[in-house]
Scaffold this motif. Structure first.
Motif, PDB file in Angstrom:
ATOM      1  N   MET A  47       0.946  -1.172   0.075  1.00 57.39           N
ATOM      2  CA  MET A  47      -0.150  -0.042   0.042  1.00 57.39           C
ATOM      3  C   MET A  47       0.976   0.991   0.100  1.00 57.39           C
ATOM      4  O   MET A  47       2.010   1.259   0.624  1.00 57.39           O
ATOM      5  CB  MET A  47      -0.614   0.147   1.387  1.00 57.39           C
ATOM      6  N   ALA A  48       0.523   2.199  -0.736  1.00 56.38           N
ATOM      7  CA  ALA A  48       1.202   3.507  -0.698  1.00 56.38           C
ATOM      8  C   ALA A  48       0.304   4.523  -1.002  1.00 56.38           C
ATOM      9  O   ALA A  48      -0.801   4.560  -1.336  1.00 56.38           O
ATOM     10  CB  ALA A  48       2.326   3.391  -1.894  1.00 56.38           C
ATOM     11  N   VAL A  49       0.579   5.805  -0.621  1.00 54.85           N
ATOM     12  CA  VAL A  49       0.130   7.011  -0.595  1.00 54.85           C
ATOM     13  C   VAL A  49       0.796   8.089  -1.657  1.00 54.85           C
ATOM     14  O   VAL A  49       1.948   7.950  -1.582  1.00 54.85           O
ATOM     15  CB  VAL A  49      -0.202   7.751   0.651  1.00 54.85           C
ATOM     16  N   ASP A  50      -0.132   8.981  -2.251  1.00 56.11           N
ATOM     17  CA  ASP A  50       0.374  10.280  -2.726  1.00 56.11           C
ATOM     18  C   ASP A  50       0.199  11.268  -2.115  1.00 56.11           C
ATOM     19  O   ASP A  50      -0.827  11.337  -1.264  1.00 56.11           O
ATOM     20  CB  ASP A  50       0.126  10.221  -4.129  1.00 56.11           C
ATOM     21  N   ARG A  51       0.522  12.495  -2.437  1.00 57.38           N
ATOM     22  CA  ARG A  51       0.532  13.648  -1.741  1.00 57.38           C
ATOM     23  C   ARG A  51      -0.920  14.343  -1.733  1.00 57.38           C
ATOM     24  O   ARG A  51      -1.236  15.225  -0.998  1.00 57.38           O
ATOM     25  CB  ARG A  51       1.508  14.762  -2.056  1.00 57.38           C
ATOM     26  N   HIS A  52      -1.596  13.648  -2.718  1.00 59.65           N
ATOM     27  CA  HIS A  52      -3.126  14.150  -2.859  1.00 59.65           C
ATOM     28  C   HIS A  52      -4.032  13.061  -2.235  1.00 59.65           C
ATOM     29  O   HIS A  52      -5.219  13.322  -2.195  1.00 59.65           O
ATOM     30  CB  HIS A  52      -3.524  14.253  -4.345  1.00 59.65           C
ATOM     31  N   TRP A  53      -3.418  12.655  -1.246  1.00 56.98           N
ATOM     32  CA  TRP A  53      -4.203  11.669  -0.230  1.00 56.98           C
ATOM     33  C   TRP A  53      -5.049  10.510  -0.822  1.00 56.98           C
ATOM     34  O   TRP A  53      -6.192  10.413  -0.421  1.00 56.98           O
ATOM     35  CB  TRP A  53      -5.092  12.632   0.492  1.00 56.98           C
ATOM     36  N   ARG A  54      -4.548  10.131  -1.946  1.00 54.33           N
ATOM     37  CA  ARG A  54      -4.965   8.842  -2.478  1.00 54.33           C
ATOM     38  C   ARG A  54      -3.983   7.662  -1.827  1.00 54.33           C
ATOM     39  O   ARG A  54      -2.976   7.713  -1.735  1.00 54.33           O
ATOM     40  CB  ARG A  54      -4.928   8.613  -3.989  1.00 54.33           C
ATOM     41  N   CYS A  55      -4.929   6.603  -1.513  1.00 54.46           N
ATOM     42  CA  CYS A  55      -4.136   5.214  -0.769  1.00 54.46           C
ATOM     43  C   CYS A  55      -4.356   4.393  -2.060  1.00 54.46           C
ATOM     44  O   CYS A  55      -5.300   3.662  -2.219  1.00 54.46           O
ATOM     45  CB  CYS A  55      -4.835   5.018   0.331  1.00 54.46           C
ATOM     46  N   TYR A  56      -3.078   3.933  -2.581  1.00 51.08           N
ATOM     47  CA  TYR A  56      -2.928   2.826  -3.605  1.00 51.08           C
ATOM     48  C   TYR A  56      -2.980   1.553  -2.757  1.00 51.08           C
ATOM     49  O   TYR A  56      -1.875   1.390  -1.890  1.00 51.08           O
ATOM     50  CB  TYR A  56      -1.908   2.984  -4.513  1.00 51.08           C
ATOM     51  N   ALA A  57      -3.556   0.366  -3.266  1.00 46.06           N
ATOM     52  CA  ALA A  57      -3.498  -0.727  -2.621  1.00 46.06           C
ATOM     53  C   ALA A  57      -3.565  -1.827  -3.787  1.00 46.06           C
ATOM     54  O   ALA A  57      -3.949  -1.951  -4.670  1.00 46.06           O
ATOM     55  CB  ALA A  57      -4.680  -0.993  -1.846  1.00 46.06           C
ATOM     56  N   PHE A  58      -2.501  -2.871  -3.452  1.00 45.44           N
ATOM     57  CA  PHE A  58      -2.140  -3.858  -4.260  1.00 45.44           C
ATOM     58  C   PHE A  58      -3.320  -5.085  -3.954  1.00 45.44           C
ATOM     59  O   PHE A  58      -3.382  -5.385  -2.785  1.00 45.44           O
ATOM     60  CB  PHE A  58      -0.531  -4.315  -4.128  1.00 45.44           C
ATOM     61  N   PRO A  59      -4.092  -5.386  -4.915  1.00 47.05           N
ATOM     62  CA  PRO A  59      -5.218  -6.455  -4.413  1.00 47.05           C
ATOM     63  C   PRO A  59      -4.703  -7.498  -3.766  1.00 47.05           C
ATOM     64  O   PRO A  59      -5.223  -7.882  -2.756  1.00 47.05           O
ATOM     65  CB  PRO A  59      -5.785  -6.686  -5.842  1.00 47.05           C
ATOM     66  N   GLU A  77       0.284   4.791   6.863  1.00 46.39           N
ATOM     67  CA  GLU A  77       0.207   5.468   5.766  1.00 46.39           C
ATOM     68  C   GLU A  77      -0.447   6.779   5.797  1.00 46.39           C
ATOM     69  O   GLU A  77       0.234   8.057   5.386  1.00 46.39           O
ATOM     70  CB  GLU A  77      -0.508   4.617   4.275  1.00 46.39           C
ATOM     71  N   VAL A  78      -1.502   7.071   6.509  1.00 43.95           N
ATOM     72  CA  VAL A  78      -2.036   8.394   6.870  1.00 43.95           C
ATOM     73  C   VAL A  78      -1.116   9.217   7.492  1.00 43.95           C
ATOM     74  O   VAL A  78      -1.072  10.400   7.317  1.00 43.95           O
ATOM     75  CB  VAL A  78      -3.224   8.126   7.364  1.00 43.95           C
ATOM     76  N   SER A  79      -0.200   8.340   8.464  1.00 43.12           N
ATOM     77  CA  SER A  79       0.863   9.213   9.181  1.00 43.12           C
ATOM     78  C   SER A  79       1.822   9.868   8.457  1.00 43.12           C
ATOM     79  O   SER A  79       2.094  11.050   8.713  1.00 43.12           O
ATOM     80  CB  SER A  79       1.391   8.191  10.122  1.00 43.12           C
ATOM     81  N   HIS A  80       2.226   9.381   7.314  1.00 47.37           N
ATOM     82  CA  HIS A  80       3.020  10.034   6.428  1.00 47.37           C
ATOM     83  C   HIS A  80       2.404  11.410   5.920  1.00 47.37           C
ATOM     84  O   HIS A  80       2.910  12.272   5.684  1.00 47.37           O
ATOM     85  CB  HIS A  80       3.370   9.127   5.225  1.00 47.37           C
ATOM     86  N   LEU A  81       1.041  11.217   5.413  1.00 46.73           N
ATOM     87  CA  LEU A  81       0.427  12.476   4.971  1.00 46.73           C
ATOM     88  C   LEU A  81       0.300  13.540   6.077  1.00 46.73           C
ATOM     89  O   LEU A  81       0.445  14.834   5.791  1.00 46.73           O
ATOM     90  CB  LEU A  81      -1.062  11.984   4.405  1.00 46.73           C
ATOM     91  N   LEU A  82      -0.177  13.199   7.160  1.00 48.59           N
ATOM     92  CA  LEU A  82      -0.443  14.029   8.165  1.00 48.59           C
ATOM     93  C   LEU A  82       0.971  14.751   8.626  1.00 48.59           C
ATOM     94  O   LEU A  82       0.881  16.009   9.026  1.00 48.59           O
ATOM     95  CB  LEU A  82      -0.978  13.331   9.258  1.00 48.59           C
ATOM     96  N   ARG A  83       1.998  13.923   8.742  1.00 45.50           N
ATOM     97  CA  ARG A  83       3.375  14.551   8.936  1.00 45.50           C
ATOM     98  C   ARG A  83       4.106  15.162   7.938  1.00 45.50           C
ATOM     99  O   ARG A  83       5.077  15.617   8.268  1.00 45.50           O
ATOM    100  CB  ARG A  83       4.032  13.447   9.791  1.00 45.50           C
TER     101      ARG A  83
END
Length: 218
Positions: A47-59, A77-83
Protein backbone atom coordinates in the motif's frame (compact mmCIF):
# COMPACT_ATOMS: atom_id res chain seq x y z
CA UNK A 1 -3.03 -23.67 -23.39
CA UNK A 2 -5.37 -22.77 -20.54
CA UNK A 3 -6.30 -19.14 -20.17
CA UNK A 4 -4.43 -17.39 -17.35
CA UNK A 5 -6.63 -16.66 -14.37
CA UNK A 6 -7.91 -13.09 -14.43
CA UNK A 7 -6.35 -10.78 -11.88
CA UNK A 8 -8.48 -10.52 -8.78
CA UNK A 9 -10.16 -7.18 -8.18
CA UNK A 10 -9.45 -5.19 -5.06
CA UNK A 11 -11.44 -6.43 -2.06
CA UNK A 12 -12.66 -2.95 -1.22
CA UNK A 13 -14.98 -4.26 1.50
CA UNK A 14 -12.04 -5.76 3.39
CA UNK A 15 -9.92 -2.65 2.89
CA UNK A 16 -12.68 -0.36 4.17
CA UNK A 17 -13.39 -2.67 7.11
CA UNK A 18 -9.72 -2.33 7.99
CA UNK A 19 -9.96 1.45 7.77
CA UNK A 20 -12.92 1.43 10.15
CA UNK A 21 -10.94 -0.76 12.55
CA UNK A 22 -8.04 1.69 12.28
CA UNK A 23 -10.34 4.60 13.12
CA UNK A 24 -11.70 2.75 16.15
CA UNK A 25 -8.19 1.96 17.36
CA UNK A 26 -6.92 5.51 16.72
CA UNK A 27 -9.98 7.79 16.94
CA UNK A 28 -7.81 10.91 16.87
CA UNK A 29 -6.78 9.95 13.30
CA UNK A 30 -10.30 9.12 12.09
CA UNK A 31 -10.80 12.39 10.20
CA UNK A 32 -7.62 11.77 8.24
CA UNK A 33 -8.29 8.09 7.64
CA UNK A 34 -11.70 8.84 6.13
CA UNK A 35 -10.22 11.61 3.97
CA UNK A 36 -8.03 9.08 2.15
CA UNK A 37 -9.36 7.74 -1.14
CA UNK A 38 -8.47 4.09 -1.87
CA UNK A 39 -7.28 3.23 -5.38
CA UNK A 40 -6.58 -0.28 -6.68
CA UNK A 41 -3.13 -0.59 -8.25
CA UNK A 42 -1.13 -3.60 -9.37
CA UNK A 43 2.01 -1.49 -9.51
CA UNK A 44 2.40 -0.81 -5.80
CA UNK A 45 4.24 -3.43 -3.74
CA UNK A 46 1.74 -3.28 -0.85
CA UNK A 47 0.00 0.00 0.00
CA UNK A 48 1.23 3.50 -0.73
CA UNK A 49 0.01 7.09 -0.63
CA UNK A 50 0.50 10.13 -2.81
CA UNK A 51 0.55 13.73 -1.65
CA UNK A 52 -3.03 14.17 -2.89
CA UNK A 53 -4.31 11.76 -0.23
CA UNK A 54 -4.93 8.77 -2.43
CA UNK A 55 -4.11 5.40 -0.93
CA UNK A 56 -3.03 2.86 -3.54
CA UNK A 57 -3.51 -0.78 -2.63
CA UNK A 58 -2.24 -3.91 -4.36
CA UNK A 59 -5.21 -6.32 -4.48
CA UNK A 60 -3.14 -9.43 -3.71
CA UNK A 61 -1.63 -7.70 -0.67
CA UNK A 62 -5.11 -6.87 0.63
CA UNK A 63 -6.21 -10.47 0.02
CA UNK A 64 -3.35 -12.04 1.97
CA UNK A 65 -3.13 -9.55 4.85
CA UNK A 66 -5.35 -9.91 7.93
CA UNK A 67 -7.77 -7.05 8.56
CA UNK A 68 -6.03 -6.13 11.82
CA UNK A 69 -2.72 -5.74 10.02
CA UNK A 70 -4.32 -3.77 7.18
CA UNK A 71 -5.71 -1.42 9.83
CA UNK A 72 -2.18 -0.83 11.07
CA UNK A 73 -1.00 -0.14 7.51
CA UNK A 74 -3.81 2.42 7.05
CA UNK A 75 -2.62 4.23 10.19
CA UNK A 76 0.97 4.06 9.00
CA UNK A 77 0.22 5.46 5.55
CA UNK A 78 -2.00 8.29 6.74
CA UNK A 79 0.71 9.24 9.23
CA UNK A 80 3.07 10.00 6.34
CA UNK A 81 0.53 12.47 4.97
CA UNK A 82 -0.42 14.12 8.24
CA UNK A 83 3.25 14.62 9.09
CA UNK A 84 3.95 16.03 5.62
CA UNK A 85 6.78 13.58 4.98
CA UNK A 86 6.64 14.36 1.25
CA UNK A 87 7.13 18.09 1.83
CA UNK A 88 9.77 17.51 4.47
CA UNK A 89 11.61 15.06 2.20
CA UNK A 90 11.66 17.59 -0.62
CA UNK A 91 12.96 20.21 1.79
CA UNK A 92 15.70 18.04 3.27
CA UNK A 93 16.71 16.90 -0.23
CA UNK A 94 17.21 20.53 -1.25
CA UNK A 95 18.98 21.54 1.94
CA UNK A 96 21.37 18.58 2.04
CA UNK A 97 21.79 18.01 -1.69
CA UNK A 98 20.31 14.51 -1.56
CA UNK A 99 19.40 13.17 -4.99
CA UNK A 100 18.40 9.87 -6.52
CA UNK A 101 16.16 6.96 -5.58
CA UNK A 102 18.58 5.63 -2.96
CA UNK A 103 18.30 8.83 -0.96
CA UNK A 104 14.51 8.80 -1.29
CA UNK A 105 14.51 5.23 0.03
CA UNK A 106 16.54 6.45 3.00
CA UNK A 107 13.94 9.17 3.54
CA UNK A 108 11.14 6.60 3.45
CA UNK A 109 13.01 4.45 5.99
CA UNK A 110 13.69 7.46 8.22
CA UNK A 111 10.06 8.57 7.97
CA UNK A 112 8.94 5.05 8.88
CA UNK A 113 11.20 5.13 11.93
CA UNK A 114 9.55 8.36 13.04
CA UNK A 115 6.05 6.90 12.63
CA UNK A 116 6.48 3.30 13.72
CA UNK A 117 8.28 4.16 16.92
CA UNK A 118 4.95 4.37 18.79
CA UNK A 119 2.35 3.52 16.15
CA UNK A 120 1.47 -0.04 17.09
CA UNK A 121 0.00 -1.89 20.04
CA UNK A 122 -3.30 -0.92 21.66
CA UNK A 123 -5.36 -2.73 19.07
CA UNK A 124 -3.00 -2.43 16.11
CA UNK A 125 -0.47 -5.21 15.47
CA UNK A 126 2.92 -4.30 14.07
CA UNK A 127 2.78 -5.16 10.35
CA UNK A 128 5.18 -7.76 9.05
CA UNK A 129 8.43 -6.17 7.93
CA UNK A 130 7.73 -2.80 9.54
CA UNK A 131 10.79 -0.57 9.94
CA UNK A 132 11.52 0.14 13.61
CA UNK A 133 14.31 2.38 14.94
CA UNK A 134 15.62 -0.39 17.19
CA UNK A 135 16.02 -2.68 14.19
CA UNK A 136 18.51 -0.21 12.74
CA UNK A 137 20.21 0.40 16.07
CA UNK A 138 18.65 3.85 16.32
CA UNK A 139 17.14 5.56 19.38
CA UNK A 140 13.37 5.99 19.69
CA UNK A 141 11.45 9.24 19.59
CA UNK A 142 13.32 11.18 16.92
CA UNK A 143 12.19 12.90 13.74
CA UNK A 144 12.80 11.80 10.17
CA UNK A 145 15.39 14.54 9.67
CA UNK A 146 17.35 13.30 12.70
CA UNK A 147 17.20 9.66 11.67
CA UNK A 148 18.44 10.52 8.18
CA UNK A 149 21.78 11.62 9.62
CA UNK A 150 22.25 8.37 11.51
CA UNK A 151 22.25 5.58 8.93
CA UNK A 152 23.28 4.71 5.40
CA UNK A 153 21.91 2.06 3.07
CA UNK A 154 23.78 -1.17 3.69
CA UNK A 155 23.50 -4.53 5.42
CA UNK A 156 21.28 -3.14 8.19
CA UNK A 157 18.74 -1.85 5.67
CA UNK A 158 18.83 -4.69 3.13
CA UNK A 159 15.51 -6.06 4.40
CA UNK A 160 13.89 -2.74 3.50
CA UNK A 161 14.98 -2.31 -0.12
CA UNK A 162 11.44 -3.31 -1.18
CA UNK A 163 9.96 -0.54 0.95
CA UNK A 164 7.74 1.87 -0.95
CA UNK A 165 5.14 3.96 0.84
CA UNK A 166 4.79 6.13 -2.27
CA UNK A 167 5.32 9.76 -3.14
CA UNK A 168 3.30 10.75 -0.08
CA UNK A 169 6.14 9.40 2.05
CA UNK A 170 9.23 10.73 0.28
CA UNK A 171 8.10 13.27 -2.30
CA UNK A 172 9.32 11.35 -5.37
CA UNK A 173 6.56 10.87 -7.95
CA UNK A 174 5.71 7.26 -8.78
CA UNK A 175 4.59 5.72 -12.06
CA UNK A 176 1.24 4.77 -10.52
CA UNK A 177 0.44 8.25 -9.17
CA UNK A 178 -2.72 9.76 -10.63
CA UNK A 179 -1.19 13.20 -10.19
CA UNK A 180 -2.71 16.54 -9.23
CA UNK A 181 -5.35 16.37 -11.96
CA UNK A 182 -6.43 12.77 -11.32
CA UNK A 183 -9.70 11.82 -9.68
CA UNK A 184 -10.35 12.01 -5.95
CA UNK A 185 -7.29 14.02 -4.98
CA UNK A 186 -7.45 16.59 -2.19
CA UNK A 187 -6.43 20.16 -2.89
CA UNK A 188 -3.76 21.81 -0.78
CA UNK A 189 -6.45 23.67 1.16
CA UNK A 190 -8.37 20.45 1.81
CA UNK A 191 -5.20 18.71 2.99
CA UNK A 192 -4.41 21.57 5.35
CA UNK A 193 -7.96 21.45 6.69
CA UNK A 194 -7.66 17.74 7.49
CA UNK A 195 -4.36 18.31 9.31
CA UNK A 196 -5.89 21.22 11.23
CA UNK A 197 -8.91 19.18 12.34
CA UNK A 198 -6.77 16.25 13.45
CA UNK A 199 -4.35 18.51 15.33
CA UNK A 200 -7.20 20.35 17.02
CA UNK A 201 -8.74 17.06 18.10
CA UNK A 202 -5.46 15.89 19.61
CA UNK A 203 -4.83 19.12 21.51
CA UNK A 204 -8.41 19.07 22.82
CA UNK A 205 -7.95 15.53 24.18
CA UNK A 206 -4.20 15.08 24.56
CA UNK A 207 -4.51 12.01 26.76
CA UNK A 208 -5.77 9.93 23.85
CA UNK A 209 -2.68 10.31 21.64
CA UNK A 210 0.95 9.23 22.12
CA UNK A 211 3.69 11.76 22.68
CA UNK A 212 4.81 11.94 19.06
CA UNK A 213 1.32 12.92 17.94
CA UNK A 214 1.00 15.51 20.71
CA UNK A 215 4.33 16.95 19.60
CA UNK A 216 3.09 17.06 16.00
CA UNK A 217 -0.20 18.70 16.98
CA UNK A 218 1.59 21.54 18.74
Amino acid sequence: APEPAPARPLDLGKLLAARLQAARARPYLATALFALHPVASRRVPTMAVDRHWRCYAFPAFVDRTPVEELAAVWVHEVSHLLRDHHGRSDRVARERGLTGPGERLRMNIAADCEINDDAFGDGLPCPEGAVLPAGLGLPPGELMEDYLRQFRLGPATRDHVWLDCGSGADGLERAWDLGPDGAHGLSEQERDAVRFRVARGITARPGSAPRSWRRWAE
